[in-house]
Write an enzyme that holds these catalytic residues in place. Structure first.
Site, PDB file in Angstrom:
ATOM      1  N   LYS A  89      17.543   8.116 -39.377  1.00  0.00           N
ATOM      2  CA  LYS A  89      16.623   7.387 -40.252  1.00  0.00           C
ATOM      3  C   LYS A  89      16.733   7.926 -41.673  1.00  0.00           C
ATOM      4  O   LYS A  89      16.884   7.179 -42.626  1.00  0.00           O
ATOM      5  CB  LYS A  89      15.204   7.553 -39.702  1.00  0.00           C
ATOM      6  CG  LYS A  89      14.139   6.834 -40.448  1.00  0.00           C
ATOM      7  CD  LYS A  89      12.840   6.942 -39.654  1.00  0.00           C
ATOM      8  CE  LYS A  89      11.635   6.830 -40.541  1.00  0.00           C
ATOM      9  NZ  LYS A  89      10.392   7.028 -39.803  1.00  0.00           N
ATOM     10  N   GLU A 142      21.908  18.603 -38.398  1.00  0.00           N
ATOM     11  CA  GLU A 142      22.730  18.535 -37.180  1.00  0.00           C
ATOM     12  C   GLU A 142      23.559  17.251 -37.151  1.00  0.00           C
ATOM     13  O   GLU A 142      24.747  17.262 -36.832  1.00  0.00           O
ATOM     14  CB  GLU A 142      21.828  18.549 -35.932  1.00  0.00           C
ATOM     15  CG  GLU A 142      21.098  19.849 -35.703  1.00  0.00           C
ATOM     16  CD  GLU A 142      19.701  19.851 -36.321  1.00  0.00           C
ATOM     17  OE1 GLU A 142      19.489  19.180 -37.367  1.00  0.00           O
ATOM     18  OE2 GLU A 142      18.825  20.539 -35.770  1.00  0.00           O
ATOM     19  N   GLY A 159      10.604   8.123 -35.499  1.00  0.00           N
ATOM     20  CA  GLY A 159      11.834   8.382 -34.740  1.00  0.00           C
ATOM     21  C   GLY A 159      11.618   8.280 -33.236  1.00  0.00           C
ATOM     22  O   GLY A 159      12.386   7.624 -32.520  1.00  0.00           O
ATOM     23  N   ARG A 160      10.553   8.898 -32.738  1.00  0.00           N
ATOM     24  CA  ARG A 160      10.342   8.942 -31.281  1.00  0.00           C
ATOM     25  C   ARG A 160       9.842   7.609 -30.727  1.00  0.00           C
ATOM     26  O   ARG A 160       9.638   7.486 -29.523  1.00  0.00           O
ATOM     27  CB  ARG A 160       9.393  10.078 -30.927  1.00  0.00           C
ATOM     28  CG  ARG A 160       8.062  10.052 -31.656  1.00  0.00           C
ATOM     29  CD  ARG A 160       7.319  11.372 -31.482  1.00  0.00           C
ATOM     30  NE  ARG A 160       6.115  11.457 -32.298  1.00  0.00           N
ATOM     31  CZ  ARG A 160       6.090  11.825 -33.574  1.00  0.00           C
ATOM     32  NH1 ARG A 160       7.217  12.124 -34.192  1.00  0.00           N
ATOM     33  NH2 ARG A 160       4.963  11.907 -34.242  1.00  0.00           N
ATOM     34  N   GLU A 169       5.491  15.750 -29.489  1.00  0.00           N
ATOM     35  CA  GLU A 169       5.626  15.674 -30.947  1.00  0.00           C
ATOM     36  C   GLU A 169       4.477  14.851 -31.532  1.00  0.00           C
ATOM     37  O   GLU A 169       4.008  15.116 -32.634  1.00  0.00           O
ATOM     38  CB  GLU A 169       6.979  15.077 -31.330  1.00  0.00           C
ATOM     39  CG  GLU A 169       7.417  15.464 -32.734  1.00  0.00           C
ATOM     40  CD  GLU A 169       8.878  15.178 -33.004  1.00  0.00           C
ATOM     41  OE1 GLU A 169       9.649  16.133 -33.181  1.00  0.00           O
ATOM     42  OE2 GLU A 169       9.256  13.997 -33.033  1.00  0.00           O
ATOM     43  N   HIS A 211      12.193  20.410  -3.978  1.00  0.00           N
ATOM     44  CA  HIS A 211      12.866  21.594  -3.417  1.00  0.00           C
ATOM     45  C   HIS A 211      12.934  22.712  -4.439  1.00  0.00           C
ATOM     46  O   HIS A 211      13.739  23.641  -4.293  1.00  0.00           O
ATOM     47  CB  HIS A 211      14.259  21.210  -2.935  1.00  0.00           C
ATOM     48  CG  HIS A 211      14.194  20.199  -1.830  1.00  0.00           C
ATOM     49  ND1 HIS A 211      14.210  20.547  -0.494  1.00  0.00           N
ATOM     50  CD2 HIS A 211      14.023  18.853  -1.864  1.00  0.00           C
ATOM     51  CE1 HIS A 211      14.088  19.452   0.239  1.00  0.00           C
ATOM     52  NE2 HIS A 211      13.970  18.413  -0.571  1.00  0.00           N
ATOM     53  N   LYS A 243      13.242  23.963 -39.930  1.00  0.00           N
ATOM     54  CA  LYS A 243      14.405  23.328 -40.594  1.00  0.00           C
ATOM     55  C   LYS A 243      14.663  23.999 -41.935  1.00  0.00           C
ATOM     56  O   LYS A 243      15.784  24.319 -42.295  1.00  0.00           O
ATOM     57  CB  LYS A 243      14.093  21.855 -40.885  1.00  0.00           C
ATOM     58  CG  LYS A 243      14.387  20.887 -39.803  1.00  0.00           C
ATOM     59  CD  LYS A 243      14.327  19.475 -40.418  1.00  0.00           C
ATOM     60  CE  LYS A 243      14.060  18.417 -39.385  1.00  0.00           C
ATOM     61  NZ  LYS A 243      13.763  17.104 -39.950  1.00  0.00           N
TER      62      LYS A 243
HETATM   63  C1  G6Q Z   1      10.767  11.804 -34.272  1.00  0.00           C
HETATM   64  C2  G6Q Z   1      11.082  12.816 -35.249  1.00  0.00           C
HETATM   65  C3  G6Q Z   1      12.439  13.457 -35.102  1.00  0.00           C
HETATM   66  C4  G6Q Z   1      13.563  12.655 -35.748  1.00  0.00           C
HETATM   67  C5  G6Q Z   1      14.791  13.565 -35.859  1.00  0.00           C
HETATM   68  C6  G6Q Z   1      15.976  12.849 -36.444  1.00  0.00           C
HETATM   69  O1  G6Q Z   1       9.760  11.158 -34.265  1.00  0.00           O
HETATM   70  O2  G6Q Z   1      10.860  12.302 -36.502  1.00  0.00           O
HETATM   71  O3  G6Q Z   1      12.781  13.744 -33.769  1.00  0.00           O
HETATM   72  O4  G6Q Z   1      13.830  11.506 -34.997  1.00  0.00           O
HETATM   73  O5  G6Q Z   1      14.472  14.691 -36.634  1.00  0.00           O
HETATM   74  O6  G6Q Z   1      15.680  12.378 -37.718  1.00  0.00           O
HETATM   75  P1  G6Q Z   1      16.644  11.397 -38.438  1.00  0.00           P
HETATM   76  O7  G6Q Z   1      16.701  10.140 -37.677  1.00  0.00           O
HETATM   77  O8  G6Q Z   1      16.086  11.210 -39.824  1.00  0.00           O
HETATM   78  O9  G6Q Z   1      18.000  12.060 -38.472  1.00  0.00           O
END
Ligand code: G6Q
Length: 543
Positions: free
Chosen positions: A206, A212, A268-269, A354, A385, A505
């Site tokens: 996003k 990463e 994002g989530r 989160e 198990h 971060k």
């Molecule tokens: C989710 C968070 C987080 C995000 C990641 C990736 O709700 O905001 O997990 O999705 O940090 O972010 P980008 O999509 O910006 O790379």
């Protein structure tokens, strides 16, 4: 705003808890022959049995009163209307727009976002169809057959979970992989057997600023160019992006024509039903993807319009509050009886932890009570198990959701009935246990009686659906999304920001040059971090 814990309805629940906390499910069932049916619901094609929870009709009445006092109905309506309920980031929360019916109007800053979603879906469908029919041609003239999603957190867990969940519906001639970890071994393992000439990367970010993801995307570019050459033309044929940040996408070298949009009103989530699910759509096809969106939409409508007494996500949320805030339970197990749902719990961990891992209210005051639970679990029957022992006979109270499907996707003889016998037996054993008298009656030697007695009274909710279809997956995910919303709203927290991930971060970025500099850096962390950095440098042969 008055905190929920200071409301009379909360105090009434405290008093009620004192009265019924020791009530045993054995007695609750014995005293009420219809309990199992009365405390179950069949709504939106989902059968949910709440009866094996430690509650009474009075508990439900008192919990439902929390919805009134916290304005849950208004909160839900505000979300669906696009109000800026993500107060710390001053944004609307509109994942529901991602599956709103065509023709709906939800306006943000003068733009009908549903139109934008629909045009994005059309672009995704064209792309997915082209790849699926072998029409997306790579640098060397060969069609793309491998899709590698690069992303992390919300830009990884959803598509990865759904790719596993819906594998039965996928085109098995297309290989889909998911690279997320900045540990280079993730990239290495996911690409080592792929042919670059047939591989396309979907870079999902996003922000397009995530360390990463950008590191993995750079490595992917080197992997493609190192093997195929071709410069910009190869990048154009082997990379597409999903992002809300076109400037950064262009800077990376991906053609904006190959970018699929994201919007800041989707967290994002909550985003795998947006273009973040592009790799999933390529795998299962646009029709199945739209079917999944239909499932999400059905639960959205259920959440928005069903009275709270029959509203599944609201009831799930309230019952979670009952255990977390009154019984002091700290965790919630989610136990899907489907191997295809083996990644569901990992996905729900992010969704719930989160969202509701917060300690202050929307007004910035200490929340004054427990918020989101630790969510954990894995696919049944494997967990039986392993860790179920602790749920059955340990000292902790662990409310557990059991998720099962009546129909198998392939009929392999006895398997389905064996699986579902376990799905049914575990909640029964957890709820009713086995008394010392029953153990003795089995002829168990006296020295083992205590260890083989099951106290029972372990609460469970059973969720039963007909079959694991794309539509039902959409329903299941939307149920949990709205459960999380319900809880967050009642606690008065903002479920839609995630500042907790920021500090680590930033510190990582500060540490990078301290690890890589030629000469020994001047370190000003705490003495523990300083010593670890020095030790790492020396282990890497740096001064
Ligand atoms: C989710 C968070 C987080 C995000 C990641 C990736 O709700 O905001 O997990 O999705 O940090 O972010 P980008 O999509 O910006 O790379």
């Amino acid at each position: 705003m008055t905190r929920v814990t200071e409301q009379p309805e909360w105090q009434a629940l405290r008093t009620h808890h004192e009265e019924i906390r020791d009530a045993h499910l054995r007695d609750l069932f014995a005293d009420d022959q219809d309990r199992g049916e009365r405390l179950s619901l069949f709504e939106a094609g989902i059968y949910v049995d709440f009866s094996k929870n430690r509650l009474t009709d009075e508990t439900m009445r008192l919990l439902l009163a929390l919805c009134e006092t916290t304005g849950l109905r208004e909160g839900i309506e505000a979300m669906f209307a696009g109000e800026r309920i993500n107060v710390t980031e001053d944004r609307p929360v509109l994942h529901v727009a991602l599956r709103a019916p065509e023709g709906t109007r939800i306006v943000v800053d003068g733009v009908n976002v549903v139109d934008e979603v629909q045009s994005c879906l059309a672009k995704m469908s064209d792309f997915a169809e082209t790849v699926r029919r072998g029409g997306w041609i790579g640098e060397t003239g060969r069609p793309i057959r491998n899709i590698v999603n690069i992303g992390i957190g919300g830009s990884d867990l959803g598509p990865e979970m759904a790719h596993t969940a819906l594998a039965w519906y996928g085109d098995r001639d297309i290989t889909c992989r998911f690279v997320s970890n900045v540990d280079g071994m993730d990239f290495h393992e996911k690409t080592r057997d792929l042919d670059p000439a047939e591989t396309l990367f979907v870079v999902c970010s996003k922000s397009f600023g995530t360390q990463e993801t950008l590191a993995n995307a750079r490595t992917a570019r080197e992997w493609i160019l190192g093997s195929l050459g071709g410069g910009d033309t190869a990048v154009a044929k082997h990379f597409v992006a999903v992002s809300a940040n076109p400037g950064r996408v262009a800077e990376f070298g991906i053609d904006i024509g190959n970018m699929f949009p994201m919007w800041d009103w989707v967290g994002g989530r909550y985003s795998y039903d947006s273009a973040i699910g592009l790799s999933l759509m390529v795998f299962i096809g646009p029709d199945a993807f739209r079917e999944m969106l239909g499932g999400f939409r059905e639960i959205d409508e259920h959440f928005l319009s069903t009275p709270f007494e029959r509203n599944i996500p609201v009831l799930m949320g309230l019952i979670g509050i009952w255990y977390g805030n009154f019984f002091g339970a700290e965790t919630q197990a989610v136990l899907p009886y489907s191997q295809y749902l083996s990644r569901l719990t990992a996905y729900l961990q992010q969704l719930d932890m989160e969202s509701n891992g917060k300690h202050v209210t929307r007004e910035g005051e200490p929340v004054g009570t427990q918020t989101g639970p630790v969510v954990w679990g894995q696919a049944g029957t494997n967990g039986q198990h392993a860790y179920y022992q602790l749920i059955h006979q340990g000292t902790k109270l662990i409310p557990s959701d059991f998720i099962g499907f009546a129909e198998p996707l392939e009929d392999l003889g006895e398997h389905q009935d064996l699986l579902m016998a376990n799905f049914l037996a575990q909640p029964e054993a957890l709820g009713f246990g086995k008394t010392a008298a029953e153990v003795r009656a089995d002829g168990v030697p006296e020295r083992q009686v205590a260890a083989r007695t099951f106290e029972g009274n372990r609460p469970t909710t059973s969720i039963l659906m007909d079959k694991l279809t794309p539509r039902n997956l959409g329903k299941l995910i939307a149920l949990y999304e709205h459960k999380v919303f319900t809880q967050g709203w009642i606690w008065g927290i903002n479920s839609f920001d995630q500042w907790g991930v920021e500090l680590g971060k930033k510190l990582a970025n500060d540490i990078i040059p301290e690890l890589t500099s030629d000469s020994a850096p001047v370190l000003s962390h705490d003495s523990s971090t300083n010593a670890l950095i020095r030790r790492y440098r020396s282990m890497r042969g740096r001064t």
